[in-house]
Design a protein around this motif. Structure first.
Motif, PDB file in Angstrom:
ATOM      1  N   GLU A  76       0.813  -1.214  -0.048  1.00 49.89           N
ATOM      2  CA  GLU A  76       0.116  -0.016   0.046  1.00 49.89           C
ATOM      3  C   GLU A  76       0.801   1.338   0.131  1.00 49.89           C
ATOM      4  N   GLU A  77       1.982   1.114   0.766  1.00 49.75           N
ATOM      5  CA  GLU A  77       2.803   2.403   0.978  1.00 49.75           C
ATOM      6  C   GLU A  77       3.377   2.824  -0.584  1.00 49.75           C
ATOM      7  N   THR A  78       3.409   1.898  -1.622  1.00 51.05           N
ATOM      8  CA  THR A  78       4.001   2.274  -2.843  1.00 51.05           C
ATOM      9  C   THR A  78       2.643   2.852  -3.799  1.00 51.05           C
ATOM     10  N   ARG A  79       1.419   2.939  -3.406  1.00 51.80           N
ATOM     11  CA  ARG A  79       0.526   3.329  -4.038  1.00 51.80           C
ATOM     12  C   ARG A  79       0.713   4.781  -4.526  1.00 51.80           C
ATOM     13  N   ARG A  80       0.530   5.277  -5.756  1.00 49.97           N
ATOM     14  CA  ARG A  80       0.744   6.705  -6.120  1.00 49.97           C
ATOM     15  C   ARG A  80       0.296   6.871  -7.572  1.00 49.97           C
ATOM     16  N   ILE A  81       0.473   8.275  -7.942  1.00 49.94           N
ATOM     17  CA  ILE A  81      -0.094   8.847  -9.135  1.00 49.94           C
ATOM     18  C   ILE A  81       1.257   9.410  -9.591  1.00 49.94           C
ATOM     19  N   ARG A 138      -1.644   5.570 -12.402  1.00 46.60           N
ATOM     20  CA  ARG A 138      -1.742   5.049 -11.011  1.00 46.60           C
ATOM     21  C   ARG A 138      -1.162   3.940 -10.879  1.00 46.60           C
ATOM     22  N   LEU A 139      -0.164   3.624  -9.796  1.00 54.47           N
ATOM     23  CA  LEU A 139       0.599   2.429  -9.803  1.00 54.47           C
ATOM     24  C   LEU A 139       0.479   1.735  -8.259  1.00 54.47           C
ATOM     25  N   ILE A 140       0.981   0.694  -8.085  1.00 54.26           N
ATOM     26  CA  ILE A 140       1.118  -0.049  -7.002  1.00 54.26           C
ATOM     27  C   ILE A 140       1.992  -1.394  -7.224  1.00 54.26           C
ATOM     28  N   TYR A 141       2.793  -1.560  -6.470  1.00 52.14           N
ATOM     29  CA  TYR A 141       3.617  -2.594  -6.352  1.00 52.14           C
ATOM     30  C   TYR A 141       3.012  -3.863  -5.563  1.00 52.14           C
ATOM     31  N   LEU A 142       3.262  -4.997  -6.105  1.00 51.97           N
ATOM     32  CA  LEU A 142       2.861  -6.292  -5.371  1.00 51.97           C
ATOM     33  C   LEU A 142       4.053  -6.625  -4.454  1.00 51.97           C
ATOM     34  N   ASN A 143       3.496  -7.422  -3.473  1.00 46.73           N
ATOM     35  CA  ASN A 143       4.554  -7.772  -2.318  1.00 46.73           C
ATOM     36  C   ASN A 143       5.309  -8.848  -3.198  1.00 46.73           C
ATOM     37  N   PRO A 144       6.825  -8.782  -3.111  1.00 45.24           N
ATOM     38  CA  PRO A 144       7.601  -9.668  -3.722  1.00 45.24           C
ATOM     39  C   PRO A 144       7.600 -11.036  -3.202  1.00 45.24           C
ATOM     40  N   ALA A 145       7.233 -11.192  -1.907  1.00 41.47           N
ATOM     41  CA  ALA A 145       7.135 -12.413  -0.970  1.00 41.47           C
ATOM     42  C   ALA A 145       6.040 -13.110  -1.743  1.00 41.47           C
ATOM     43  N   ASP A 146       5.167 -12.595  -2.375  1.00 41.49           N
ATOM     44  CA  ASP A 146       4.087 -13.383  -2.956  1.00 41.49           C
ATOM     45  C   ASP A 146       4.191 -13.698  -4.551  1.00 41.49           C
ATOM     46  N   THR A 147       5.416 -12.993  -5.153  1.00 45.48           N
ATOM     47  CA  THR A 147       5.543 -13.052  -6.450  1.00 45.48           C
ATOM     48  C   THR A 147       6.841 -13.806  -6.825  1.00 45.48           C
ATOM     49  N   GLY A 148       7.261 -14.816  -6.217  1.00 50.38           N
ATOM     50  CA  GLY A 148       8.600 -15.401  -6.402  1.00 50.38           C
ATOM     51  C   GLY A 148       9.683 -14.576  -6.320  1.00 50.38           C
ATOM     52  N   GLY A 149       9.547 -13.268  -5.596  1.00 50.56           N
ATOM     53  CA  GLY A 149      10.796 -12.530  -5.591  1.00 50.56           C
ATOM     54  C   GLY A 149      10.865 -11.460  -6.691  1.00 50.56           C
ATOM     55  N   ILE A 191       9.855  -8.115  -8.468  1.00 50.00           N
ATOM     56  CA  ILE A 191       9.108  -6.853  -8.331  1.00 50.00           C
ATOM     57  C   ILE A 191       8.227  -6.471  -9.295  1.00 50.00           C
ATOM     58  N   ILE A 192       6.811  -6.749  -9.101  1.00 56.82           N
ATOM     59  CA  ILE A 192       5.749  -6.444 -10.120  1.00 56.82           C
ATOM     60  C   ILE A 192       4.879  -5.114  -9.871  1.00 56.82           C
ATOM     61  N   GLU A 193       4.925  -4.181 -10.936  1.00 57.76           N
ATOM     62  CA  GLU A 193       3.841  -3.122 -10.592  1.00 57.76           C
ATOM     63  C   GLU A 193       2.436  -3.349 -11.361  1.00 57.76           C
ATOM     64  N   TYR A 194       1.574  -2.892 -11.032  1.00 56.41           N
ATOM     65  CA  TYR A 194       0.224  -2.851 -11.699  1.00 56.41           C
ATOM     66  C   TYR A 194      -0.112  -1.391 -11.926  1.00 56.41           C
ATOM     67  N   CYS A 195      -0.708  -1.040 -13.238  1.00 58.95           N
ATOM     68  CA  CYS A 195      -0.725   0.432 -13.174  1.00 58.95           C
ATOM     69  C   CYS A 195      -1.894   0.441 -14.354  1.00 58.95           C
ATOM     70  N   ASP A 196      -2.405   1.640 -14.039  1.00 56.32           N
ATOM     71  CA  ASP A 196      -3.639   2.226 -15.271  1.00 56.32           C
ATOM     72  C   ASP A 196      -3.455   3.598 -15.512  1.00 56.32           C
ATOM     73  N   TYR A 197      -4.080   4.061 -16.371  1.00 56.30           N
ATOM     74  CA  TYR A 197      -4.167   5.157 -16.796  1.00 56.30           C
ATOM     75  C   TYR A 197      -5.513   5.820 -16.954  1.00 56.30           C
ATOM     76  N   PRO A 198      -6.142   6.227 -15.886  1.00 56.47           N
ATOM     77  CA  PRO A 198      -7.561   6.729 -15.684  1.00 56.47           C
ATOM     78  C   PRO A 198      -7.785   7.804 -16.863  1.00 56.47           C
ATOM     79  N   ASN A 199      -6.966   8.520 -17.340  1.00 54.17           N
ATOM     80  CA  ASN A 199      -7.347   9.542 -18.232  1.00 54.17           C
ATOM     81  C   ASN A 199      -7.410   9.080 -19.624  1.00 54.17           C
TER      82      ASN A 199
END
Length: 147
Positions: free
Chosen positions: A105-110, A116-127, A129-137
């Motif tokens: 959650e602390e990585t959520r930002r624009i 808009r983006l947030i990072y998934l916890n690397p402990a849950d992704t096999g190590g 670092i994965i970002e999910y993002c979208d472009y609302p505009n």
């Protein structure tokens, strides 16, 4: 939910040298260069386009608090993260929660481009670092075109 590769983030020590390599050797175009001193970012970023593929070069601006500085110290320079574009970030996070995948959650930002983006916890992704993002505009523009 559909996911597509948005960009690859690469941790670098010397941004100017990396930009020179990307432009001269890979034929990249420098799309943007900016600095973010926000806590948890503290990086200078160069957005490079190589034939339609985006790479973000990330250089730490604070060697004690920047996550990029920590990454380089622990793992060395190189691929830092892979970003996937989703249609709706909030819905994608809900899906992750249902699957037991935590987000940081602390990585959520624009960012300055409205991503808009947030990072998934690397402990849950096999190590990885994965970002999910979208472009609302852009989504709003695309939604208007569909109607």
């Amino acid at each position: 939910m559909e996911k597509t590769l948005d960009h690859i983030g690469v941790a670098v020590r010397h941004l100017d040298d990396s930009i020179e390599f990307y432009t001269k050797v890979l034929g990249a175009e420098l799309i943007d260069r900016y600095r973010s001193e926000k806590v948890g970012v503290e990086s200078e970023i160069a957005v490079m386009n190589v034939n339609g593929t985006t790479t973000e070069l990330l250089s730490p601006t604070n060697n004690t608090t920047s996550p990029i500085a920590r990454f380089i110290k622990q793992k060395g320079k190189g691929v830092h993260h892979i970003a996937y574009r989703v249609n709706h970030l909030d819905q994608a996070i809900e899906e992750l929660n249902k699957q037991g995948i935590r987000v940081m959650e602390e990585t959520r930002r624009i960012n300055k481009h409205g991503r808009r983006l947030i990072y998934l916890n690397p402990a849950d992704t096999g190590g990885t670092i994965i970002e999910y993002c979208d472009y609302p505009n852009l989504r709003g523009e695309n939604d208007a075109k569909e109607n």
